[in-house]
Scaffold this active site. Structure first.
Site, PDB file in Angstrom:
ATOM      1  N   GLY A 148       2.672  30.156  -0.777  1.00 15.08           N
ATOM      2  CA  GLY A 148       3.472  30.956  -1.681  1.00 15.08           C
ATOM      3  C   GLY A 148       4.910  30.469  -1.673  1.00 15.08           C
ATOM      4  O   GLY A 148       5.412  30.014  -0.639  1.00 15.08           O
ATOM      5  N   CYS A 149       5.584  30.546  -2.822  1.00 16.27           N
ATOM      6  CA  CYS A 149       6.962  30.052  -2.886  1.00 16.27           C
ATOM      7  C   CYS A 149       7.897  30.884  -2.016  1.00 16.27           C
ATOM      8  O   CYS A 149       8.773  30.339  -1.323  1.00 16.27           O
ATOM      9  CB  CYS A 149       7.457  29.991  -4.327  1.00 16.27           C
ATOM     10  SG  CYS A 149       7.230  31.511  -5.274  1.00 16.27           S
TER      11      CYS A 149
END
Length: 342
Positions: A148-149
């Site tokens: 996930g960013c």
């Protein structure tokens, strides 16, 4: 050697970012593109900024021919990749940009995503795709799970000082500001310009954000014991970028030294001089991470700042960095583009 690439979900933001980056890559060539609702269209119609690139037409996944494809990037919505990847050829190397394979324990996936995993055997096979911490495992992997960013930004800030034992583990607070492209390209009322502009708001509060599953998994592994952090993300009226401020107990110089030592040889991570604060504009459109450490007025309190571009280092750039390792290319190939400024 040139490797052939397929991109599934090419009509989304991360799909377009993959195409943009691969266009300058010396060893990758896009040979197949899929979309669902936009099948039959060209990428130039969907993304006019890519019209200068010679690309195959968008097709449905069922129409794609994977013969001769070396690596497949899955830029599909969460909970979609599981079934799709299960049906792909076993000989194909895969980098998944969704959340479907990030959590190693099937029970953790069900806890954070609300339903059982549809491909538990593949989930166990997947290697977590934070390149700087799993480089050797990624080289040997067939399936890599892109992070996930938000999760990547927090881990770049905190894993080195956790490993070095220079911060407290029971009072970590991560405050994050996130650009709206991280929410994807689908039409959603809360993302309309009139709804989002001229303000920002917190979401996933009270321990409910799914990236906490990744934080729990990776911070606990780094510490060798359970670690739970407090995390609040905020959606801001900007297109790209993540700005994370992590509040920790620890001596600032020791925290800075742990980060500087850990990233001394990393091509994409810059640790700024002690006291300097990074800005999202300085990494926009790039695969770079900038990290800053600031001493707070209370003794033994430190803030760690980190910025990334959520679509590049937080997703598509990270995916290409991993693919480079999987295919034997130089890790930086196609990724040394300078950030866009101003």
């Amino acid at each position: 050697m040139t490797h052939s690439v397929a991109i599934l979900g090419a009509s989304g933001y991360t799909g377009a970012e993959l195409v943009r980056l691969i266009a300058t890559h010396p060893g990758l060539k896009v040979r197949a593109l899929s979309a669902d609702r936009k099948a039959g269209m060209t990428m130039a119609e969907v993304f006019p900024h890519l019209r200068h690139i010679d690309l195959p037409p968008l097709q449905t996944i069922d129409e794609l021919d994977f013969a001769g494809i070396d690596i497949c990037f899955c830029a599909l919505p969460h909970a979609t990749s599981q079934a799709v990847i299960s049906e792909l050829p076993d000989t194909l190397k895969i980098v998944d940009l969704s959340a479907d394979f990030r959590l190693r324990d099937p029970a953790d996936y069900e806890k954070w995503y609300g339903k059982p995993h549809a491909a538990p055997a593949l989930q166990k096979e997947a290697v977590y795709g934070l390149t700087e911490f799993y480089r050797e495992e990624i080289r040997a992997a067939r399936l890599v799970a892109g992070t996930g960013c938000n999760a990547a930004t927090g881990q770049f800030s905190l894993i080195p000082p956790i490993r070095a034992g220079v911060i407290g583990l029971d009072d970590i607070v991560i405050d994050m500001k996130c650009g709206v492209s991280g929410a994807g390209r689908s039409l959603k009322e809360n993302l309309l310009h009139a709804e989002l502009s001229e303000g920002w708001y917190a979401y996933g509060t009270g321990g409910g954000h799914r990236h906490l599953g990744e934080f729990d998994q990776e911070f606990s592994k780094a510490a060798g014991r359970p670690v739970e952090v407090q995390f609040t993300p905020h959606l801001i009226p900007g297109n790209r970028g993540i700005f994370a401020a992590s509040y920790v107990s620890g001596e600032p110089r020791a925290v800075h030294a742990a980060l500087a030592e850990a990233y001394a040889d990393e091509p994409f991570i810059e640790v700024l001089p002690l006291g300097a604060i990074p800005q999202t504009k300085h990494v926009r459109g790039s695969n770079f991470v900038h990290i800053g450490v600031v001493a707070e007025r209370a003794a033994g309190r430190t803030t760690i700042f980190a910025v990334i571009d959520n679509l590049t280092k937080g997703s598509s750039g990270q995916a290409i960095q991993n693919a480079n390792l999987m295919l034997g290319h130089d890790e930086t190939a196609g990724l040394m583009l300078a950030p866009l400024y101003p």
